[in-house]
Design a protein around this motif. Structure first.
Motif, PDB file in Angstrom:
ATOM      1  N   HIS A  92      39.818  -4.884  90.640  1.00 21.52           N
ATOM      2  CA  HIS A  92      38.346  -5.174  90.572  1.00 21.52           C
ATOM      3  C   HIS A  92      38.119  -5.482  88.655  1.00 21.52           C
ATOM      4  CE1 HIS A  92      37.530  -6.715  93.864  1.00 21.52           C
ATOM      5  NE2 HIS A  92      37.353  -5.914  94.249  1.00 21.52           N
ATOM      6  N   TYR A  93      38.545  -4.244  87.970  1.00 23.81           N
ATOM      7  CA  TYR A  93      37.952  -4.649  86.169  1.00 23.81           C
ATOM      8  C   TYR A  93      39.715  -3.688  85.742  1.00 23.81           C
ATOM      9  CZ  TYR A  93      33.378  -6.582  86.976  1.00 23.81           C
ATOM     10  OH  TYR A  93      32.291  -7.790  87.254  1.00 23.81           O
ATOM     11  N   PRO A  94      40.086  -3.931  86.172  1.00 25.10           N
ATOM     12  CA  PRO A  94      41.343  -3.068  85.328  1.00 25.10           C
ATOM     13  C   PRO A  94      41.579  -2.639  83.944  1.00 25.10           C
ATOM     14  CG  PRO A  94      42.106  -5.316  86.050  1.00 25.10           C
ATOM     15  CD  PRO A  94      40.805  -5.174  86.240  1.00 25.10           C
ATOM     16  N   LEU A  95      42.594  -2.381  83.677  1.00 29.70           N
ATOM     17  CA  LEU A  95      42.744  -1.726  81.852  1.00 29.70           C
ATOM     18  C   LEU A  95      44.019  -2.259  81.743  1.00 29.70           C
ATOM     19  CD1 LEU A  95      41.811   2.303  82.232  1.00 29.70           C
ATOM     20  CD2 LEU A  95      40.257   0.015  81.310  1.00 29.70           C
ATOM     21  N   THR A 127      38.568  -0.065  76.408  1.00 29.84           N
ATOM     22  CA  THR A 127      39.376   1.350  76.988  1.00 29.84           C
ATOM     23  C   THR A 127      40.984   1.842  76.968  1.00 29.84           C
ATOM     24  OG1 THR A 127      36.906   1.057  77.998  1.00 29.84           O
ATOM     25  CG2 THR A 127      38.652   3.379  78.322  1.00 29.84           C
ATOM     26  N   ALA A 128      41.424  -0.033  77.114  1.00 26.94           N
ATOM     27  CA  ALA A 128      42.662   0.050  77.913  1.00 26.94           C
ATOM     28  C   ALA A 128      43.546   0.407  75.954  1.00 26.94           C
ATOM     29  CB  ALA A 128      42.944  -1.103  78.570  1.00 26.94           C
ATOM     30  N   TRP A 129      42.828  -0.552  74.533  1.00 30.77           N
ATOM     31  CA  TRP A 129      43.777   0.047  74.676  1.00 30.77           C
ATOM     32  C   TRP A 129      44.045   1.268  72.948  1.00 30.77           C
ATOM     33  CZ3 TRP A 129      42.503   1.547  69.320  1.00 30.77           C
ATOM     34  CH2 TRP A 129      43.315   0.718  67.610  1.00 30.77           C
ATOM     35  N   LEU A 130      41.890   2.159  73.352  1.00 35.55           N
ATOM     36  CA  LEU A 130      41.693   2.617  72.462  1.00 35.55           C
ATOM     37  C   LEU A 130      43.022   3.778  73.120  1.00 35.55           C
ATOM     38  CD1 LEU A 130      38.044   3.382  72.985  1.00 35.55           C
ATOM     39  CD2 LEU A 130      39.500   3.163  70.247  1.00 35.55           C
ATOM     40  N   LYS A 131      43.555   3.628  75.245  1.00 29.68           N
ATOM     41  CA  LYS A 131      43.940   4.822  75.311  1.00 29.68           C
ATOM     42  C   LYS A 131      45.667   4.091  75.454  1.00 29.68           C
ATOM     43  CE  LYS A 131      43.757   5.503  79.552  1.00 29.68           C
ATOM     44  NZ  LYS A 131      43.886   6.314  80.290  1.00 29.68           N
ATOM     45  N   ASP A 132      45.832   3.448  74.568  1.00 29.97           N
ATOM     46  CA  ASP A 132      47.324   3.251  74.026  1.00 29.97           C
ATOM     47  C   ASP A 132      47.369   3.587  72.877  1.00 29.97           C
ATOM     48  OD1 ASP A 132      48.547   2.360  77.202  1.00 29.97           O
ATOM     49  OD2 ASP A 132      47.896   0.242  77.041  1.00 29.97           O
ATOM     50  N   ASP A 182      48.274   9.773  74.291  1.00 26.68           N
ATOM     51  CA  ASP A 182      49.278  10.933  75.065  1.00 26.68           C
ATOM     52  C   ASP A 182      48.048  10.956  76.315  1.00 26.68           C
ATOM     53  OD1 ASP A 182      46.545  12.090  74.079  1.00 26.68           O
ATOM     54  OD2 ASP A 182      47.030  13.862  73.403  1.00 26.68           O
ATOM     55  N   ASN A 183      47.653   9.419  76.481  1.00 23.15           N
ATOM     56  CA  ASN A 183      47.020   9.292  77.021  1.00 23.15           C
ATOM     57  C   ASN A 183      47.109   7.693  77.668  1.00 23.15           C
ATOM     58  OD1 ASN A 183      45.218   9.715  79.577  1.00 23.15           O
ATOM     59  ND2 ASN A 183      42.928   9.133  78.179  1.00 23.15           N
ATOM     60  N   PRO A 184      47.898   7.154  77.614  1.00 21.64           N
ATOM     61  CA  PRO A 184      48.239   5.871  77.890  1.00 21.64           C
ATOM     62  C   PRO A 184      47.767   5.728  78.955  1.00 21.64           C
ATOM     63  CG  PRO A 184      50.375   6.998  78.559  1.00 21.64           C
ATOM     64  CD  PRO A 184      49.534   7.879  77.809  1.00 21.64           C
ATOM     65  N   VAL A 185      47.613   3.935  79.589  1.00 22.40           N
ATOM     66  CA  VAL A 185      46.927   3.043  80.573  1.00 22.40           C
ATOM     67  C   VAL A 185      48.061   3.690  81.782  1.00 22.40           C
ATOM     68  CG1 VAL A 185      46.484   1.028  81.783  1.00 22.40           C
ATOM     69  CG2 VAL A 185      45.373   2.229  79.426  1.00 22.40           C
ATOM     70  N   GLN A 186      48.010   4.082  83.052  1.00 21.64           N
ATOM     71  CA  GLN A 186      48.905   3.948  83.356  1.00 21.64           C
ATOM     72  C   GLN A 186      48.669   3.182  85.119  1.00 21.64           C
ATOM     73  OE1 GLN A 186      50.880   7.008  84.156  1.00 21.64           O
ATOM     74  NE2 GLN A 186      49.734   7.219  81.656  1.00 21.64           N
ATOM     75  N   PRO A 187      50.269   2.622  85.332  1.00 23.03           N
ATOM     76  CA  PRO A 187      50.123   1.522  85.974  1.00 23.03           C
ATOM     77  C   PRO A 187      48.756   1.574  87.013  1.00 23.03           C
ATOM     78  CG  PRO A 187      52.747   2.585  85.800  1.00 23.03           C
ATOM     79  CD  PRO A 187      51.360   3.355  85.209  1.00 23.03           C
ATOM     80  N   ALA A 188      48.972   2.224  88.142  1.00 25.37           N
ATOM     81  CA  ALA A 188      47.447   2.359  88.800  1.00 25.37           C
ATOM     82  C   ALA A 188      46.223   1.388  88.612  1.00 25.37           C
ATOM     83  CB  ALA A 188      47.496   3.445  89.623  1.00 25.37           C
ATOM     84  N   GLN A 189      46.398   1.934  87.194  1.00 22.74           N
ATOM     85  CA  GLN A 189      44.827   1.597  86.272  1.00 22.74           C
ATOM     86  C   GLN A 189      44.910  -0.275  85.953  1.00 22.74           C
ATOM     87  OE1 GLN A 189      45.516   4.197  83.292  1.00 22.74           O
ATOM     88  NE2 GLN A 189      43.589   5.105  84.209  1.00 22.74           N
ATOM     89  N   ARG A 194      33.864   8.245  79.572  1.00 21.27           N
ATOM     90  CA  ARG A 194      33.772   9.428  79.064  1.00 21.27           C
ATOM     91  C   ARG A 194      35.470   9.821  80.147  1.00 21.27           C
ATOM     92  NH1 ARG A 194      35.247  14.240  78.886  1.00 21.27           N
ATOM     93  NH2 ARG A 194      33.377  15.726  78.469  1.00 21.27           N
ATOM     94  N   THR A 195      35.136   8.739  81.315  1.00 17.98           N
ATOM     95  CA  THR A 195      36.008   9.572  82.988  1.00 17.98           C
ATOM     96  C   THR A 195      37.298   8.726  82.051  1.00 17.98           C
ATOM     97  OG1 THR A 195      34.452   8.981  84.159  1.00 17.98           O
ATOM     98  CG2 THR A 195      36.578   8.789  84.892  1.00 17.98           C
ATOM     99  N   GLU A 196      37.873   7.545  81.458  1.00 13.81           N
ATOM    100  CA  GLU A 196      38.961   6.676  80.981  1.00 13.81           C
ATOM    101  C   GLU A 196      39.230   7.708  80.040  1.00 13.81           C
ATOM    102  OE1 GLU A 196      40.800   5.159  83.239  1.00 13.81           O
ATOM    103  OE2 GLU A 196      39.172   3.991  84.172  1.00 13.81           O
ATOM    104  N   LEU A 197      38.937   8.085  78.564  1.00  8.76           N
ATOM    105  CA  LEU A 197      39.475   8.598  77.718  1.00  8.76           C
ATOM    106  C   LEU A 197      39.327  10.136  77.461  1.00  8.76           C
ATOM    107  CD1 LEU A 197      36.989   6.312  74.745  1.00  8.76           C
ATOM    108  CD2 LEU A 197      39.475   5.854  75.793  1.00  8.76           C
TER     109      LEU A 197
END
Length: 467
Positions: free
Chosen positions: A57-60, A220-225, A46-53, A253-256
């Motif tokens: 330099h270190y994208p998700l 981090t990206a995998w956990l969000k998705d 319920d908190n997937p990676v957004q396009p802007a992320q 902590r910020t991303e999750l």
């Protein structure tokens, strides 16, 4: 009609989940009926990676939708191998695919992220794992069956990631578990492809990917998705994993975005050390200088720039400032650091190859005494810094006859006591995870009582496996 194997496993997992529901639910826990539904219809991210992320330099970055990563959302209570393909930016030091291991439960969103320990490397000898040189874990990559019981250094490393421990109970044993292997030699912080020449000239140069930061971003990206936003999140690990949990805590902590965040850095200190400090006064300074260069930490828009973008209070000329920076930004989280005063593992990595007096010591006993003295100087300064922070505690027992007194939370939580204050390591862990007010601070003055403890067969057996 007979049940299929999968259906039987789901029902068995459901019985385990429902029977283990706490009498009083915590933040992040599902109720009885939602847990039952989750067995057959697993909760979605319920908190997937957004396009802007996905830029910067270190994208998700996520895997291609056409590619399977091996994760089954309904395969509860078992370790699943999840491969993060190259398009996510993840890779092991030797160029092989990077993997994480996930053990999911149906009754909570709460999640522990356990970062594996295992040394560090910064030259040909240490990155290849040459005999007699302290190097980094998994120089040949991470196998798919890494969490099998025949690899107890991962599957049984700590009560934090053991569902049923014969030694210690901690609430994370009922959480979703994410085991993060270590294979880049850079305490999860680097971003540089290094080429190390063989000093003997007999073998070709080693091309090594110090890719720790990009691996962490891919995780981090995998956990969000793939998983719901955690109600509670603990980031922890020992040694290099402890340092990794400290360094990555702010971005995770910020991303999750958990409701409650916790950190326990076990034996992975980043000591208060001015970048150009005198090594006689700041023993970690030569090591810090080396890794900043070989791991690409100071590159333009590199790892340290990324760290300071999220934590502007970090002084990049004194990286031990990360402790107050985290405490100030995440005032409602509970954070902790622990290590032994007599640690002879992380301390040897920190000083042995950087100080002439240690290299030239006439005996092994003299060498160890010099290492302990430098470690004591650094530890005293870190303990004083943590003691001034309300929500970031420091716990420093003296000695345990296991793994060179390295890592307080591996195998069990026993024999990490501060006897003068009648404290056990579990008191510190509980202070972080369940306490209120100031996080516990404690430091032991003498190792005499620790060395007088009786022979421990379990510790002896573990040491035999490690040597």
């Amino acid at each position: 009609m007979a049940l299929s194997r999968h259906a039987a496993a789901v029902m068995l997992g459901g019985l385990v989940a429902l029977s283990s529901l706490p009498s009083q639910a915590e933040t992040g826990d599902y109720g009885f009926f939602q847990t039952l539904r989750n067995l057959f219809s697993p909760p979605r991210a319920d908190n997937p990676v957004q396009p802007a992320q996905r830029s910067g330099h270190y994208p998700l970055l996520s895997r291609s939708a056409a590619r399977s990563d091996g994760f089954d959302p309904a395969a509860y209570y078992s370790w699943q191998t999840v491969q993060l393909p190259a398009e996510t930016g993840a890779i092991c030091g030797n160029g092989s695919p990077y993997k994480i291991f996930v053990n999911r439960v149906p009754n909570t969103t709460n999640t522990i992220i356990y970062m594996e320990g295992g040394g560090a490397c910064w030259d040909y000898a240490s990155c290849t794992g040459a005999t007699g040189v302290r190097g980094a874990r998994n120089p040949n990559g991470v196998p798919d069956d890494y969490m099998k019981l025949l690899n107890p250094g991962a599957s049984l490393v700590s009560p934090f990631v053991t569902r049923v421990s014969p030694f210690d109970a901690v609430k994370t044993q009922g959480w979703n578990m994410v085991y993060v292997p270590y294979c880049t030699g850079d305490i999860y912080s680097g971003d540089k492809v290094a080429v190390y020449d063989d000093p003997s000239g007999q073998k070709p140069p080693l091309v090594w990917h110090h890719n720790g930061l990009r691996n962490t971003r891919a995780i981090t990206a995998w956990l969000k998705d793939n998983l719901p936003r955690p109600g509670q999140m603990l980031s922890t690990g020992c040694s290099a994993g402890g340092a990794g949990s400290l360094i990555s805590f702010d971005s995770l902590r910020t991303e999750l975005a958990p409701t409650n965040g916790f950190l326990i850095d076990d034996s992975g200190p980043i000591f208060p050390t001015p970048r150009y400090g005198n090594p006689a006064e700041y023993p970690s300074q030569p090591l810090m200088t080396t890794i900043r260069e070989v791991w690409g930490l100071d590159a333009p828009n590199g790892p340290l720039a990324f760290l300071s973008a999220g934590l502007p209070q970090v002084d990049l000329n004194e990286l031990g400032s990360i402790y107050p920076a985290l405490a100030n930004k995440h005032r409602n989280d509970r954070l902790g650091h622990t290590h032994f005063w007599k640690d002879l593992n992380y301390s040897s990595y920190s000083y042995e190859r950087f100080h002439d007096d240690i290299r030239q010591a006439p005996t092994q006993e003299a060498k160890q005494a010099l290492i302990h003295a430098k470690w004591g100087t650094d530890t005293q300064r870190l303990a004083a810094r943590l003691n001034g922070l309300d929500n970031f505690g420091g716990y420093f027992p003296q000695y345990r006859k296991l793994n060179e007194s390295h890592c307080t939370t591996i195998v069990d939580f026993k024999n990490g006591d501060v006897q003068a204050q009648n404290l056990e390591l579990k008191h510190f862990i509980d202070s972080v995870l369940d306490g209120q007010g100031k996080v516990l601070d404690a430091a032991e003055d003498s190792d005499a009582a620790d060395r007088a403890k009786p022979f421990n067969l379990l510790y002896w057996l573990v040491d035999q496996l490690l040597t």
